[in-house]
Design a protein around this motif. Structure first.
Motif, mmCIF file in Angstrom:
data_model
loop_
_atom_site.group_PDB
_atom_site.id
_atom_site.type_symbol
_atom_site.label_atom_id
_atom_site.label_comp_id
_atom_site.label_asym_id
_atom_site.label_seq_id
_atom_site.Cartn_x
_atom_site.Cartn_y
_atom_site.Cartn_z
ATOM 1 N N GLU A 24 -15.030 -48.289 10.685
ATOM 2 C CA GLU A 24 -15.616 -49.053 11.787
ATOM 3 C C GLU A 24 -14.880 -48.780 13.091
ATOM 4 N N ALA A 25 -13.539 -48.749 13.056
ATOM 5 C CA ALA A 25 -12.759 -48.470 14.266
ATOM 6 C C ALA A 25 -13.021 -47.049 14.760
ATOM 7 N N ALA A 73 -24.870 -45.370 14.063
ATOM 8 C CA ALA A 73 -24.009 -45.230 12.892
ATOM 9 C C ALA A 73 -22.941 -46.318 12.880
ATOM 10 N N HIS A 74 -22.388 -46.603 14.044
ATOM 11 C CA HIS A 74 -21.381 -47.661 14.131
ATOM 12 C C HIS A 74 -21.964 -49.000 13.731
ATOM 13 N N ARG A 79 -22.361 -53.502 9.645
ATOM 14 C CA ARG A 79 -23.142 -54.381 8.768
ATOM 15 C C ARG A 79 -22.908 -54.090 7.281
ATOM 16 N N GLY A 80 -21.920 -53.239 6.996
ATOM 17 C CA GLY A 80 -21.592 -52.950 5.605
ATOM 18 C C GLY A 80 -22.483 -51.926 4.952
ATOM 19 N N ARG A 81 -23.237 -51.178 5.730
ATOM 20 C CA ARG A 81 -24.133 -50.168 5.172
ATOM 21 C C ARG A 81 -23.441 -48.801 5.150
#
Length: 397
Positions: free
Chosen positions: A225-226, A276-277, A282-284
């Protein structure tokens, strides 16, 4: 310093209303090209355009891929450090930073001498930008006084942010409002004209090793995520720089076939990275495409903007390269030389400048001219230089 200009969800802005606009929007230069500039460039460009007649597109003359690391092990970034960025932006516009003043916390009072100062402060406290109350980042504006002694802020920033749109404008602030906007102090710069813009049109090609290291750092970072949050900003910065360079070339009459499609591809990559971020947030699963596409586009920069093809068959591209390097030495535009202006008619042309041109062309094309070709009849005009450059390019293994 900046935020990506990609589709964003609406976020309620809970900050107080911005100060009332005191000057009509026509006070913003029509040719500021604000949508192409970041939040530190745009206000130096406004100053250069309105007070010194310099086109903001001068900031697009040089295109370079130069990532840096803020600390060992940190994700590399193409976003320059603030101080370096201000210095380079000023120089690219033909301006010189003549003084720096630190405005103390809780006061917005600029230095006593008259004129406009360029200020860098924390956007979190600036009530006229959508980052107010939401995000901490360096942001610039121009600060002066009107005839009544009131503080006047000019800010040319143009971007669509997660917190709403930022648009150029001019605002009058009370002393209390100005002090509230600068609770942590600020950095104020004065600039003066220093001659013509510094950079001739040039592209520093990204090396395969630099591209691979940059992409690998984002691909292998453990916090996905970062990594994607940062990459969203990176792709926006990269796309914006290429839009600016293409606009500069178009205004200067320097051809770059395929530039429009290439710039559009960078814009699509910025959107793809943002999406993509959001998916990872959202955990996908993370889409596989953006990082591969990033490497492809960085390599394509050279093909579109910089070098002739590997066989030397693109005479137009080679001629543009030679003209750009000669123009950089002679401090004229490449368009003038491409239009037929003889090198010998440019003030300052002589044997020393001729040697500089030869060395720059050799370095840019990664060739070495034949010693027998280095005679005056080949070096006094663009056609002669292109002939020997093409020959050297063909003979280089």
């Amino acid at each position: 310093m900046t935020a990506p200009a990609v589709p964003q969800p609406a976020v309620p802005d809970l900050a107080p209303a911005a100060p009332e606009t005191a000057v009509p929007e026509t006070a913003v230069p029509q040719d500021l090209h604000a949508e192409l500039l970041d939040c530190l460039q745009v206000n130096l460009a406004w100053l250069a355009r309105s007070e010194h007649g310099v086109s903001p597109l001068a900031l697009g003359a040089r295109l370079e891929f130069a990532p840096r690391e803020d600390a060992p092990g940190a994700l590399p970034t193409v976003e320059p450090a603030t101080g370096t960025h201000v210095q380079h932006t000023a120089a690219a516009l033909g301006l010189l930073v003549t003084s720096r003043v630190t405005l103390p916390p809780s006061t917005g009072t600029p230095p006593a001498d008259p004129g406009t100062v360029y200020v860098v402060a924390d956007a979190f406290h600036l009530p006229w930008v959508p980052y107010h109350g939401h995000a901490h980042m360096d942001h610039s504006f121009l600060l002066g006084r009107d005839a009544a002694g009131r503080a006047v802020v000019r800010d040319g920033y143009h971007n669509d942010t997660p917190y709403g749109p930022a648009r150029p404008g001019t605002w009058t602030l009370t002393e209390a409002e100005l002090a509230a906007a600068l609770p942590d102090g600020a950095r104020a710069f004065r600039v003066a004209p220093a001659g013509p813009p510094r950079d001739a049109t040039a592209v520093v090609p990204a090396t395969p090793a630099a591209v691979e290291a940059y992409v690998r750092a984002y691909r292998e970072h453990p916090d996905r995520e970062a990594a994607l949050a940062r990459l969203t900003l990176e792709t926006w910065l990269l796309a914006r720089a290429r839009r600016l360079h293409a606009a500069h070339r178009a205004a200067a009459g320097i051809p770059a076939p395929g530039a429009e499609e290439h710039v559009a591809s960078w814009g699509k990559l910025a959107e793809q990275t943002f999406l993509a971020h959001r998916r990872v947030q959202r955990g996908r699963p993370e889409p596989a495409g953006p990082l591969g596409r990033l490497a492809e586009l960085l390599h394509a920069d050279t093909r579109v903007f910089a070098a002739p093809d590997a066989g030397g068959g693109d005479d137009g591209a080679l001629r543009t390269v030679v003209a750009e390097e000669a123009a950089a030495v002679l401090r004229v535009t490449a368009a003038e030389l491409l239009a037929g202006r003889p090198l010998t008619e440019v003030p300052g042309f002589g044997s020393f400048r001729m040697v500089d041109i030869v060395e720059r062309v050799e370095e840019r094309l990664r060739v070495e001219f034949d010693a027998d070709d280095l005679v005056p009849e080949n070096l006094h005009d663009l056609d002669g230089l292109c002939r020997i450059a093409a020959r050297a390019h063909r003979e280089t293994p």
